[in-house]
Design a protein around this motif. Structure first.
Motif, PDB file in Angstrom:
ATOM      1  N   ASP A 147      71.232  95.982  77.577  1.00 44.12           N
ATOM      2  CA  ASP A 147      70.007  96.782  77.581  1.00 44.12           C
ATOM      3  C   ASP A 147      70.429  98.192  77.975  1.00 44.12           C
ATOM      4  N   VAL A 175      67.796 100.639  73.751  1.00 45.42           N
ATOM      5  CA  VAL A 175      68.330  99.701  72.778  1.00 45.42           C
ATOM      6  C   VAL A 175      68.652  98.394  73.492  1.00 45.42           C
ATOM      7  N   THR A 176      68.126  97.302  72.946  1.00 42.77           N
ATOM      8  CA  THR A 176      68.375  95.976  73.493  1.00 42.77           C
ATOM      9  C   THR A 176      69.143  95.174  72.451  1.00 42.77           C
ATOM     10  N   LEU A 177      70.302  94.671  72.853  1.00 45.59           N
ATOM     11  CA  LEU A 177      71.193  93.917  71.967  1.00 45.59           C
ATOM     12  C   LEU A 177      71.421  92.542  72.575  1.00 45.59           C
ATOM     13  N   ALA A 226      75.523  91.434  69.832  1.00 46.41           N
ATOM     14  CA  ALA A 226      75.101  92.169  68.627  1.00 46.41           C
ATOM     15  C   ALA A 226      75.668  93.580  68.573  1.00 46.41           C
ATOM     16  N   ASP A 227      75.901  94.032  67.355  1.00 48.46           N
ATOM     17  CA  ASP A 227      76.343  95.399  67.140  1.00 48.46           C
ATOM     18  C   ASP A 227      75.185  96.363  67.372  1.00 48.46           C
ATOM     19  N   GLY A 228      75.532  97.555  67.857  1.00 50.64           N
ATOM     20  CA  GLY A 228      74.556  98.625  68.022  1.00 50.64           C
ATOM     21  C   GLY A 228      74.772  99.654  66.931  1.00 50.64           C
ATOM     22  N   ASP A 235      74.481  90.050  76.412  1.00 52.77           N
ATOM     23  CA  ASP A 235      73.318  90.865  76.074  1.00 52.77           C
ATOM     24  C   ASP A 235      73.538  92.238  76.691  1.00 52.77           C
ATOM     25  N   THR A 251      68.622  92.855  67.656  1.00 50.80           N
ATOM     26  CA  THR A 251      68.704  94.293  67.927  1.00 50.80           C
ATOM     27  C   THR A 251      67.312  94.906  67.871  1.00 50.80           C
ATOM     28  N   THR A 252      66.861  95.436  69.012  1.00 49.97           N
ATOM     29  CA  THR A 252      65.587  96.153  69.027  1.00 49.97           C
ATOM     30  C   THR A 252      65.785  97.524  69.645  1.00 49.97           C
ATOM     31  N   ILE A 253      65.016  98.475  69.133  1.00 55.71           N
ATOM     32  CA  ILE A 253      65.087  99.852  69.619  1.00 55.71           C
ATOM     33  C   ILE A 253      63.681 100.280  69.995  1.00 55.71           C
ATOM     34  N   ALA A 306      78.027  98.461  71.213  1.00 57.98           N
ATOM     35  CA  ALA A 306      77.606  97.108  70.872  1.00 57.98           C
ATOM     36  C   ALA A 306      77.556  96.307  72.161  1.00 57.98           C
TER      37      ALA A 306
END
Length: 164
Positions: free
Chosen positions: A111, A47-49, A53-55, A109, A27-29, A103
């Motif tokens: 984005d 937001v990249t999951l 992955a959960d957001g 994935d 998880t990156t923001i 999520a």
């Protein structure tokens, strides 16, 4: 008809390489523009999951709408009691007060470009989330800042049922 008159007089330009990045995979923001830089018009982040992955867990914003634009991949989004799957090019706009969450879809994935309007100072909120992720502050510390960031957490059986 009411409208919000943003108070800024220069274009906001954020270069990808200069944007602050919070978190690490999965998880990156990417912090793009906060309310202070847009005169209150909006706040936005990317937001990249990865890998399902959960957001964000279920929450609501009393004073702002939230827009989710799928740049790539697939995401599950809670909107009220409905869970929808959004894919590249899809748009979901959640009105103020409506419970929502997001999520990456299971095994996928995602984005996502997220825009909150009118803007709320959110960058420090995301930095707070990072401090929680790294164990620097306890998760329940978010309850103390819900009003500051217009983010009120709640439970959602529909979301719980949809997430693996």
């Amino acid at each position: 008809m009411s409208s919000i008159a943003p108070d800024f007089d220069e274009s906001v330009v954020v270069r990808s390489a200069e944007a602050e990045v919070i978190g690490r995979a999965p998880t990156t923001i990417r912090l793009l523009a906060d309310s202070s830089s847009t005169g209150g018009a909006l706040s936005t982040q990317r937001v990249t999951l990865a890998g399902g992955a959960d957001g964000a867990r279920p929450h609501r914003h009393d004073g702002s709408a939230e827009l989710f634009y799928m740049l790539d991949g697939a995401a599950q989004l809670l909107s009220g009691e409905q869970v929808v799957t959004a894919e590249r090019g899809d748009l979901v706009v959640v009105p103020p007060g409506l419970p929502h969450a997001f999520a990456a879809a299971p095994g996928e994935d995602a984005d996502i470009l997220i825009v909150i309007t009118p803007g709320v100072e959110r960058f420090e909120y995301f930095r707070h989330l990072e401090r929680i992720a790294y164990g620097k502050v306890p998760p329940e510390s978010l309850l103390d800042v819900q009003e500051l960031y217009d983010t009120y957490f709640l439970s959602s059986p529909a979301w719980d049922d949809a997430r693996p």
